[in-house]
Design a protein around this motif. Structure first.
Motif, PDB file in Angstrom:
ATOM      1  N   GLY B 241       0.818  -1.212   0.000  1.00 29.22           N
ATOM      2  CA  GLY B 241       0.000   0.000   0.000  1.00 29.22           C
ATOM      3  C   GLY B 241       0.845   1.251   0.000  1.00 29.22           C
ATOM      4  N   GLY B 242       0.217   2.350  -0.354  1.00 33.36           N
ATOM      5  CA  GLY B 242       0.906   3.631  -0.317  1.00 33.36           C
ATOM      6  C   GLY B 242       1.878   3.840  -1.458  1.00 33.36           C
ATOM      7  N   THR B 243       1.618   3.161  -2.582  1.00 31.90           N
ATOM      8  CA  THR B 243       2.552   3.308  -3.694  1.00 31.90           C
ATOM      9  C   THR B 243       2.620   4.737  -4.205  1.00 31.90           C
ATOM     10  OG1 THR B 243       0.778   2.456  -5.071  1.00 31.90           O
ATOM     11  CG2 THR B 243       2.589   0.965  -4.598  1.00 31.90           C
ATOM     12  N   SER B 244       1.571   5.516  -3.946  1.00 30.69           N
ATOM     13  CA  SER B 244       1.629   6.895  -4.427  1.00 30.69           C
ATOM     14  C   SER B 244       2.722   7.670  -3.690  1.00 30.69           C
ATOM     15  CB  SER B 244       0.285   7.589  -4.254  1.00 30.69           C
ATOM     16  OG  SER B 244      -0.130   7.524  -2.919  1.00 30.69           O
ATOM     17  N   ASN B 245       3.151   7.141  -2.561  1.00 33.83           N
ATOM     18  CA  ASN B 245       4.241   7.790  -1.849  1.00 33.83           C
ATOM     19  C   ASN B 245       5.572   7.640  -2.576  1.00 33.83           C
ATOM     20  OD1 ASN B 245       2.680   8.706   0.326  1.00 33.83           O
ATOM     21  ND2 ASN B 245       2.789   6.701   1.298  1.00 33.83           N
ATOM     22  N   LEU B 246       5.595   6.854  -3.612  1.00 40.80           N
ATOM     23  CA  LEU B 246       6.806   6.766  -4.414  1.00 40.80           C
ATOM     24  C   LEU B 246       7.194   8.133  -4.940  1.00 40.80           C
ATOM     25  CD1 LEU B 246       6.468   3.525  -6.545  1.00 40.80           C
ATOM     26  CD2 LEU B 246       8.164   4.048  -4.822  1.00 40.80           C
ATOM     27  N   ALA B 247       6.220   9.022  -5.008  1.00 42.44           N
ATOM     28  CA  ALA B 247       6.494  10.384  -5.456  1.00 42.44           C
ATOM     29  C   ALA B 247       7.617  10.998  -4.632  1.00 42.44           C
ATOM     30  CB  ALA B 247       5.244  11.239  -5.344  1.00 42.44           C
ATOM     31  N   PHE B 253      10.739   9.510 -13.609  1.00 42.50           N
ATOM     32  CA  PHE B 253       9.821   8.387 -13.564  1.00 42.50           C
ATOM     33  C   PHE B 253      10.383   7.155 -14.248  1.00 42.50           C
ATOM     34  CE2 PHE B 253       6.395   5.660 -14.791  1.00 42.50           C
ATOM     35  CZ  PHE B 253       5.555   5.684 -13.699  1.00 42.50           C
ATOM     36  N   ASP B 254      10.770   7.301 -15.487  1.00 41.06           N
ATOM     37  CA  ASP B 254      11.104   6.110 -16.260  1.00 41.06           C
ATOM     38  C   ASP B 254      12.361   5.404 -15.776  1.00 41.06           C
ATOM     39  OD1 ASP B 254       9.280   5.265 -18.214  1.00 41.06           O
ATOM     40  OD2 ASP B 254       9.601   7.109 -19.329  1.00 41.06           O
ATOM     41  N   LEU B 257      11.398   5.283 -10.992  1.00 40.91           N
ATOM     42  CA  LEU B 257      10.137   4.894 -10.376  1.00 40.91           C
ATOM     43  C   LEU B 257       9.504   3.692 -11.049  1.00 40.91           C
ATOM     44  CD1 LEU B 257      10.472   7.078  -8.543  1.00 40.91           C
ATOM     45  CD2 LEU B 257       8.423   8.204  -9.365  1.00 40.91           C
ATOM     46  N   ARG B 258       9.565   3.667 -12.336  1.00 39.37           N
ATOM     47  CA  ARG B 258       8.927   2.592 -13.071  1.00 39.37           C
ATOM     48  C   ARG B 258       9.451   1.221 -12.655  1.00 39.37           C
ATOM     49  NH1 ARG B 258       6.169   1.554 -17.847  1.00 39.37           N
ATOM     50  NH2 ARG B 258       6.875  -0.408 -18.708  1.00 39.37           N
ATOM     51  N   LEU B 261       8.009   0.392  -9.245  1.00 40.76           N
ATOM     52  CA  LEU B 261       6.614  -0.028  -9.293  1.00 40.76           C
ATOM     53  C   LEU B 261       6.525  -1.476  -9.765  1.00 40.76           C
ATOM     54  CD1 LEU B 261       4.424   2.882 -10.705  1.00 40.76           C
ATOM     55  CD2 LEU B 261       4.021   1.519  -8.672  1.00 40.76           C
ATOM     56  N   GLU B 262       7.334  -1.792 -10.745  1.00 41.15           N
ATOM     57  CA  GLU B 262       7.321  -3.173 -11.235  1.00 41.15           C
ATOM     58  C   GLU B 262       7.779  -4.135 -10.150  1.00 41.15           C
ATOM     59  OE1 GLU B 262       9.642  -3.015 -14.808  1.00 41.15           O
ATOM     60  OE2 GLU B 262       7.983  -2.111 -15.937  1.00 41.15           O
TER      61      GLU B 262
END
Lengths: 347, 347
Positions: B241-247, B253-254, B257-258, B261-262
């Motif tokens: 949970g809280g993946t939006s905190n990756l910000a 991003f590429d 972060l990408r 996420l993977e």
DNA sequence: GACTGGCACTCGCGGCAGTGGAGTGCCAAC
DNA sequence: GTTGGCACTCCACTGCCGCGAGTGCCAGTC
């Protein structure tokens, strides 16, 4: 409305729109008149295309990011494309086989959902969302009723969606064997094969058919069953996958992606989103501003119901950029929904 | 090694390092000598701090992104900070109460895990990971054994982690009531309170203690129980949970972060990550290159086991940027683990 | 010997003007 | 209705410059 479009836009203008959508989806860049005639056999010159584009722009199907740039489709343009210009491309044989074999390996509902999310994300390269089979829309397949020691009664419910729920009823004094047997058969005939909400109603009526000395027991059992039937938690559940495909949006992280990631974690929002599809069993495509959530209004949502023979148990779909391959995505969503429905009713 | 550090770095240099870490975590910007003396009571001039910084840099605790910039801590710098300079800050009263009340509302294991993921993500503003309570590490709390019609036997197992599993054994001919009663009591004394793998072993031995005419029945029951005990699926499960905190990583991003996420969708990877913590029950902090996965090597991972009294059932933790508030994060992870452990053993 | 103030130096960043090119709209011609 | 030509617009890119933050070093002070 449709006549309006037909009157306004002749065959070639529609072809131009289709070409613009296809090229833009492909290249991610505004497409100009020269590039269009080079990549498609339109049989006319760039100048002519420019005239057509001017009309399409006036009608609101395409737009220019700035004066000296090519055109990109608007929400309305994509809508027309999806409604009248796109043919749902069938999946390739290998793709279909992949879905089949991958889902066949699933061992239970949990597993089916997880696998289909993964499958869908992989096929579409987008964010996949699968709602767990809804309790309220599935039917009662089996009810087990077993007395335990010290007046407790174990209830096991198996639904058509493959879900197994068990409850234990605490009774003040142990029911006789006859009562349990009687209750078991009457509950079975009231509930089996019925949808959960319907079964709840019939079970409630059951109470009064028992003698007064048994009513307390029957009432507890019925209440527990009804509670289990209407257990909203299982209706609330959702699986999300392929969030790394958000990269396809290509936009700035903080302004666009972050709110989306947040929205995707808000399963309540997603549930509403899935529930609001116009027709539960048909393929629904909502584009940009048609998506009823601020955070997702730069996205498109393709959803469809799944379940056995036109009796949708729940909904699944994908969220992707407006600039998506609609024919391919629609085909993939529909195919996965079919396989999931089949797998669920087989198991 | 430690003596080396002590010899090399006096009290003030350590204070400088601590100040750099704290400021950098706070501001996300390389910190210069002037800013340091302004924000902290170091009692010396910027020039002196610069000399100290030169030494710290030579020793590899801090680095400069480019010549004319301030310093940022290196992996090694954070490591020293966590090991020797940070004190785990206790959570505030309201925070603790929030954890308690939020987790108390949970109705089952599923719910506890979901709530704790959410809680952890909210408290730390990072990506939270919670492993579902491991079957193999939990103990048998209760076994129910009920004969159904036509020679079928229903088994219900409740484990210390609150999980309920039921199985139905199909028997060729119905067992006598005495046999069931006997089996029930012997199974109970063999399995109750024992860890699942251990219980499996003891149950296997049980078969030979029965007469030859009963062995087929006993063997089926024991096999089914053993299968349920070793059900690996439950060991494989994880909630994120809280993946939006990756910000908070703030990076491109590429490139950064990408892949993360993977990786976060690859639950297999995460399970290994959680499993590899040095000590299952203690708080483990892995920083940057210490994280054994390429994709997460720009991140730090804080994990700890949870479960009743030093008997970890599973692991939970967070993944965040190296530049994280270690004291606060460590406190939150530890606190949530404690509450989850308590909640599980209560229910 | 440790600390400090002063100073020259480095280097990233933001702003600015100049340029090239893609694409358009319009118009006259077919 | 379609086409080629042409003037126009405006973005993206480049190179340049000045500012400021921060450093390292050195000579001076306690």
């Amino acid at each position: 409305m449709t006549e309006g479009v037909d009157a306004m836009l002749d065959e070639r203008k529609l072809a131009v729109l289709r070409a613009i959508v296809e090229d833009y989806v492909d290249t991610e860049e505004p497409v100009g008149s020269r590039a269009l005639v080079e990549r498609h056999q339109l049989g006319v010159s760039p100048a002519t295309v420019r005239n057509d584009m001017a009309v399409l722009e006036e009608e609101g199907f395409i737009a220019q990011p700035h004066t000296s740039a090519g055109r990109i489709p608007t929400d309305k343009g994509y809508r027309l494309f999806v409604d009248r210009l796109a043919t749902i491309r069938a999946l390739s044989g290998p793709e279909r086989r992949a879905i089949g074999t991958f889902l066949d390996g699933a061992v239970d509902v949990e597993d089916i959902v997880r696998r289909s999310v993964r499958m869908l994300a992989q096929l579409t390269h987008q964010v996949a969302i699968v709602q767990y089979p809804s309790m309220t829309r599935s039917t009662v397949r089996h009810i087990e009723m077993v007395p335990l020691e010290s007046g407790r009664l174990l209830l096991v419910i198996i639904t058509s969606s493959g879900r197994v729920e068990q409850r234990i009823v605490e009774l003040v004094d142990a029911p006789t064997e006859e009562l349990v047997a009687d209750l078991r058969s009457r509950v079975a005939s009231a509930a089996l094969g019925r949808r959960l909400p319907e079964a709840s109603l019939l079970l409630a009526e059951l109470i009064d058919t028992f003698g007064p000395q048994d009513r307390a027991v029957v009432a507890s059992v019925v209440t527990t069953l009804t509670e289990a039937f209407s257990d909203e938690r299982s209706d609330e559940r959702i699986a999300v996958g392929g969030t790394s495909n958000l990269a396809r949006f290509g936009a700035d992280f903080d302004t666009s992606l972050r709110p989306m990631l947040e929205a995707l974690e808000e399963h309540v929002v997603l549930l509403k989103l899935l529930g609001e599809a116009t027709s539960p069993s048909l393929l629904t495509v909502r584009i940009g501003s048609e998506v009823p959530y601020e955070e997702l209004s730069t996205a498109s949502v393709v959803t469809t119901g799944y379940g056995a023979q036109h009796e949708p148990l729940a909904t699944l779909g994908v969220v992707g950029p407006m600039r998506m391959d609609y024919p391919g995505t629609m085909a993939a969503v529909r195919a996965v929904a079919r396989y999931v429905g089949r797998t669920l009713s087989d198991s």
